[in-house]
Design an enzyme around this catalytic site. Structure first.
Site, PDB file in Angstrom:
ATOM      1  CB  ALA A  45      -0.940  -0.007   1.197  1.00  0.00           C
ATOM      2  NE  ARG A 338      -6.353 -17.208   4.107  1.00  0.00           N
ATOM      3  CZ  ARG A 338      -5.502 -16.295   3.679  1.00  0.00           C
ATOM      4  NH1 ARG A 338      -5.366 -15.166   4.342  1.00  0.00           N
ATOM      5  NH2 ARG A 338      -4.768 -16.499   2.609  1.00  0.00           N
ATOM      6  NE  ARG A 464      -6.109 -10.688   4.340  1.00  0.00           N
ATOM      7  CZ  ARG A 464      -5.395 -11.672   3.780  1.00  0.00           C
ATOM      8  NH1 ARG A 464      -5.661 -12.081   2.560  1.00  0.00           N
ATOM      9  NH2 ARG A 464      -4.423 -12.256   4.463  1.00  0.00           N
ATOM     10  CG  LEU A 470      -0.716 -10.094  -1.883  1.00  0.00           C
ATOM     11  CD1 LEU A 470       0.019 -11.047  -2.813  1.00  0.00           C
ATOM     12  CD2 LEU A 470       0.284  -9.353  -1.035  1.00  0.00           C
TER      13      LEU A 470
END
Lengths: 671, 250
Positions: A45, A338, A464, A470
């Protein structure tokens, strides 16, 4: 309690970003030369933002605590980056990536931000290829894709198991071009110690030169915080040793709201811990779940036999293994998101089926994939009756090409060959979805202060999906912030350089120096790590993969207790005016000791289970989803943004209600 | 296991520095080398001695921050690992272990085992990039097919982590492997063709200015490279350099 204004543009979701870009103010090229921007952090970022802003003509100062921007922890991301290119013709689209991300985040993200992320995802791939990022290709010369958890398409672009490295080196090369031109001034081995506000606006930072110890004042017209996440509040995580929350926490204390601190991702596939000396945990990319099957023994006798070394995992037949993800979630199997995979591993290990000495490990087995690939390859080569040994050899070759570096990494740590025997894995803290609250323009509640990448809270909701970090880091840095920051800076074209000899800068510098002196002068008996480890233990046991009210209340008190002891008894050897790694650690841990308490407070306030946040009091009691997390949309479909009030436990919550107009709220089912 | 450590201690850039002996006890063979140093530092702090400064960050072999010259080898005795991935099972109980910083004129020691590798950044700034601005309007990624073998070669070169082991291990302190990796990556890719000649000339020029030595093809760099970057890339860079310097069209 006030309402937070997200400044989300009006109109249909698919037009919002285009319309917004057309409506916002611009700064003309001649004026950009007179505007300074500070970027803290040089990962995907920060690096992408610094390079893009400098290309546009702004004067950029970039700060990294490492000795080079190339070492930011984005470099360690392995698996890949998502983009809705639909190169595989499997029905992917901007909407589908948007939908998957909102659903994967358990409906706790801001719709408009996520849609924009999906929209610019394709630009990222084009941009990175133009920079010379060597993504994996098929034999026809076109880009290859793989699948990640929680989705039913192949949209992940990758560069072996080193995608983060290659993308970061792309951003680093773009930065280098600007550093060479003098458009970016790079401050390596500099740590941001505080933000400076003048007339309520962010106007600079106080930084410490980590070689000389000098406290420096740097001014700018806007400040971008891209300093990553706060996973190291757990002590053990897959973050780098130096990854810290200090930049984010310092702006929080000066007025930036901190959103959803309790949303933390515990990644299911990490190398299990080996002992008390353990300093960090190593991730094994989620991409391995494309080809690996996760299991524990069905029978307790076999578990014991394996732990005591009487049996090897390869001795167990198919009917003696419990492929628990395939059993519980037939539709997604080993590719559930996840949070679901992590909790399922914990459930098995808590029930006593863990396969290593600590009882905290499950198997990730590549046997079937090696056989499958070996047969395919033999077919391609036209081998009839190749024999088992040949198939094994060919199959292992294919696996090596896909994941070679990860297998090598595993072998170096555990000293076992994962081609021959299943890997052992266990969940570990990996990523923090929570972070600094920001509006649609990525501006925090401090005017002129922006947050990008993992440091902000914006796009992943409560969980997420793989290969999305990314994507978000680069989207913020290359394609969002460079536009939105102009809207604010358009008012600053006549301001001129910001002086650093003002009372505001002097006061902030003094405050920093005072804190450092205080730490050095405690001269206590225990090391910084001692306190950090104790904090990590409380966080993992009471604020980790599953949480309850009693544990969270205890955690808040225990963290406060550790913090008070820290400020009485920490030992920081060495001086202020030299390279002093212990002093650096001490300032970071001091901040973690405050953040941890707010983290627990946020987890306590959110009396529902969603994504990575699992409250034991909120589970489905019957039906097909029995035992699964129970979300409460009626009462908790909001972002909790905390305002600092002098003590973490006194923080005041501000709500941003989440509206879902383009997606229907449903229970996540991966069954 | 118990070890005797001989560690380079140096107060700052100006200090002369020297080896200091410390015993460490009860080290697990499953610990990494840096975790062993953590144990040493914890011990030093409780004794009121300033801990040993060393560079490290990701501790999974990819950031390139860790260095260390261990028993005369960059990143120690194991192959294809960084120091953070080196495990104590590579050492014997009772062994004496010498720990020094990476040494090169172009890598000045800042303190103890910490060196300044800013010279590497400056080489990259001289040409380690493709001049393309962020726009979102570059051509579609698949409009430019790249043969898989070429893409794979570019990737092999691009895996360099910029740690500096090649320089530390080279008797000439040459940075050729590091520079060659970047030059080669772009030379294999169609995107890198436009600036191909200028890039190699500028990067090599900067390398020389930084005070790195020349390459005499001993191949030590390839042996110690944690990422296994091949010596072939140095040959490729030499070819690139020759082409560029003899060409009339720069």
């Amino acid at each position: 309690m006030s309402k937070l204004d997200s400044k989300t543009p009006e109109g249909p979701i698919k037009d919002k970003w285009t319309k917004h870009k057309n409506d916002i103010n611009l700064v003309n090229p001649a004026n950009k030369r007179h505007i300074d921007i500070i970027v803290v952090g040089t990962g995907l970022a920060g690096g992408a933002a610094a390079a893009s802003l400098a290309e546009m003509g702004y004067k950029v100062k970039a700060f990294a605590y490492q000795d080079s921007p190339r070492r930011a922890h984005s470099i360690a991301a392995q698996g890949g980056i998502n983009a809705a290119k639909n190169y595989q013709n499997d029905g992917d689209s901007t909407y589908r990536l948007f939908y998957d991300t909102v659903k994967g985040g358990d409906y706790r993200a801001r719709e408009a931000n996520v849609y924009r992320l999906a929209e610019v995802s394709t630009n990222i791939i084009d941009q990175c290829v133009a920079q010379g990022v060597p993504f994996a290709r098929e034999y026809g010369g076109l880009l290859d894709n793989r699948s990640f958890g929680g989705v039913l398409v192949s949209r992940t672009f990758y560069a072996k198991g080193q995608t983060g490295q290659q993308l970061l080196l792309g951003a680093y090369s773009a930065m280098n071009r600007q550093i060479g031109k003098g458009k970016i001034t790079m401050y390596n081995r500099h740590e941001m110690m505080d933000i400076v506000k003048v007339d309520g606006k962010a106007r600079g930072i106080i930084a410490r030169n980590m070689i000389t110890g000098e406290i420096e004042k740097h001014s700018a017209h806007a400040v971008v915080i891209a300093s990553g996440g706060y996973g190291n509040v757990f002590f053990l995580s897959t973050n780098a040793m130096g990854s810290n929350a200090s930049a984010a926490w310092k702006i929080h204390k000066k007025g930036a709201y901190f959103a959803n601190p309790c949303y933390t991702q515990i990644h299911p596939t990490c190398v299990p811990r080996a002992g008390d000396f353990q300093s960090k945990l190593t991730l094994m990319s989620e991409s391995l779940r494309n080809d690996g099957r996760i299991w524990v023994p069905k029978n307790m006798d076999d578990v014991m036999a394996i732990r005591e070394g009487r049996k090897k995992p390869t001795d167990l037949g198919e009917d003696e293994r419990d492929y628990y993800l395939e059993r519980r979630y037939p539709a997604f199997g080993n590719l559930v998101p996840r949070d679901v995979a992590s909790r399922a591993a914990k459930e098995r290990c808590d029930a006593g089926y863990g396969v290593n000495a600590t009882g905290e490990a499950v198997y990730l087995d590549f046997k079937s994939a090696i056989n499958r690939y070996g047969n395919e390859k033999a077919h391609v080569l036209g081998l009839h009756n190749p024999g088992d040994a040949k198939i094994l050899e060919l199959g292992e070759g294919v696996i090596e090409e896909k994941y070679g570096n990860l297998f090598q990494m595993y072998e170096k740590i555990i000293d076992e060959n994962p081609y021959k025997t299943p890997m052992m894995i266990y969940p570990a803290v990996h990523y923090t979805m929570g972070g600094i609250w920001c509006d649609y323009n990525l501006m925090t509640t401090i005017p002129g202060c922006y947050a990008a990448g993992e440091a902000n809270f914006s796009d992943h909701g409560a969980n997420r999906l793989g290969a999305s970090a990314l994507m978000q880091g680069l989207a913020d840095g290359y394609f969002v912030l460079p536009y939105t920051i102009g809207d604010y800076l358009a008012d600053d074209i006549r301001t001129g350089p910001i002086p650093t000899d003002s009372p505001e800068f002097n006061a902030a510098a003094k405050e920093v120096t005072d804190q450092l002196e205080k730490l050095i002068n405690i001269k206590g008996t225990k090391s910084v790590d001692h306190f950090h480890k104790r904090l990590g233990e409380v966080m993992w046991n009471k604020v980790g993969m599953s949480r309850n009210a009693k544990g969270l209340i205890e955690a808040m008190d225990e963290i406060k207790q550790i913090r008070e002891e820290f400020w009485k008894d920490v030992c920081v050897p060495g001086g202020m005016n030299e390279l002093n790694p212990e002093l650096e650690k001490a300032t970071r841990v001091a901040d973690f000791l405050e953040l941890g308490e707010l983290f627990a407070k946020d987890a306590l306030a959110r009396e529902e289970s969603c994504g990575g946040h699992f409250r034991e009091e909120s589970v489905e009691l019957d039906g097909e989803q029995k035992g699964e997390a129970k979300r409460n949309d009626k009462d908790f479909a909001y972002v909790a943004a905390w305002e600092y009030k002098g003590d973490p436990r006194e923080a005041v919550m501000h709500k941003e209600e989440l509206e879902f107009n383009d997606i229907e709220l449903k229970q996540r089912s991966y069954k | 296991m118990n070890l005797t450590l001989k560690v380079w201690r140096q107060k700052n850039k100006e200090d002369k520095g020297g080896l200091v002996t410390y015993p460490v006890t009860g080290i697990s063979e499953h610990a990494s080398f840096l975790e062993m140093l953590d144990v040493l530092n914890e011990q030093l702090i409780t004794q009121g001695i300033e801990p040993v400064a060393f560079d490290h960050d990701c501790r999974e072999g990819i950031c390139g921050m860790c260095s260390l010259y261990i028993n005369g080898e960059a990143h120690g005795p194991d192959r294809k690992v960084t120091t953070c991935q080196l495990h104590m099972r590579m050492f014997k109980d009772g062994e004496t272990v010498h720990i020094e910083p990476f040494r090169s004129k172009a890598f000045p020691v800042l303190k103890d085992l910490v060196v300044d590798r800013g010279s590497f950044d400056r080489i990259q700034q001289a040409g380690g990039f493709i001049s393309v601005n962020t726009s979102g309007n570059t051509q579609d990624a698949n409009a430019l097919p790249i043969p898989k073998p070429m893409a794979d070669k570019a990737m092999d070169a691009a895996t360099c982590i910029g740690c500096g082991a090649c320089v530390a291990t080279c008797k000439n302190s040459s940075a050729m492997l590091f520079v060659a990796a970047k030059v080669s990556q772009y030379s294999y890719l169609p995107q890198g063709q436009v600036e191909r000649k200028e890039r190699v000339l500028n990067m090599v020029d900067q390398m020389d200015q930084e005070g790195f030595g020349n390459c005499t093809n001993t191949g030590a760099c390839e042996v110690e490279c944690p990422k296994g970057i091949s010596l072939e890339f140095i040959a490729r860079m030499n070819k690139e350099y020759l082409n560029a310097s003899t060409s009339s069209e720069k």
